[in-house]
Motif scaffolding. Structure first.
Motif: not given
Length: 231
Positions: A1-5, A91-93, A111-112, A168-171
């Motif tokens: 699938m594509t996309g996380i939140a 989280a983004p990605g 991210i981490v 959102d900031e990390l994205a």
């Protein structure tokens, strides 16, 4: 699938009777744009993460003893999973999940933080394989109380709650597309340009691409350009 939140990502979910072949994970880890591979109990993480009351009712599971939170947008009660240390959050990605075994690649470090992974107060992190860091947090055969404690320590140590809140900031800093679409009046008569970013012949994030394929389409949808350019 594509996309996380709503954040762009390519996700592969494998359900296996036994432990997955680690060579598959290492192969994936060598691909451009790889973030993380997470292995654990699919049923446990599902119910640790599920918020919809309707899902509990469909599966005949009780939920009224669980904490709930009112969803203003949909005007309904949801299960409050914020206290579930075994939950999976977006989280983004990538997913933020204290899984049994985890592999983190270069793009995960947007991210981490990598250094805390190498100094965990719980579980173990064998010597890194290049940029790929493996974490063995617990065994699936461990008792549930020790699993939850390990998940709690890992989630706290890696500041997952904070990262979840900063999504959102990390994205914004994670925006690294594989495909870009532009509209305009281009020299070849095209009005729509599609750019595919490529590394070693495979789709990749723009930041690590070695070439790009540029395809342009005219007003009637006819292709007017198809060119691969080294970058």
């Amino acid at each position: 699938m594509t996309g996380i939140a709503g954040w762009p990502a390519q996700v592969i979910i494998l359900k296996t009777a036994g432990w997955p072949d680690e060579s598959l994970i290492r192969t994936a880890g060598a691909l451009p744009g790889f973030t993380a591979a997470l292995v654990g109990d699919a049923d446990d993480v599902f119910w640790q993460s599920e918020q919809q009351v309707g899902t509990y009712e469909v599966f005949g599971r009780t939920w009224r003893h669980l904490p709930t939170v009112y969803d203003e947008a949909f005007e309904c009660e949801n299960v409050d999973t914020s206290g579930n240390v075994g939950r999976r959050t977006p989280a983004p990605g990538m997913w933020l999940w204290s899984a049994a075994t985890m592999w983190f690649g270069p793009d995960a470090y947007r991210i981490v933080d990598r250094e805390p992974l190498l100094a965990l107060p719980v579980g173990s992190a064998p010597k890194p394989d290049g940029d790929l860091v493996r974490v063995d947090l617990f065994r699936l055969s461990d008792d549930i109380n020790s699993i939850r404690e390990a998940q709690r320590e890992f989630r706290t140590w890696m500041r997952y709650d904070e990262l979840e809140a900063r999504g959102d900031e990390l994205a914004a800093s994670f925006n690294d597309p594989q495909i870009e679409i532009e509209h305009g009046d281009f020299p070849n008569g095209g009005i729509r340009r599609v750019i595919h970013w490529i590394s070693n012949g495979l789709p990749s994030a723009k930041s690590v691409a070695t070439s790009k394929r540029v395809v342009e389409f005219g007003p009637n949808g006819t292709q007017v350009r198809d060119e691969t350019i080294e970058v």
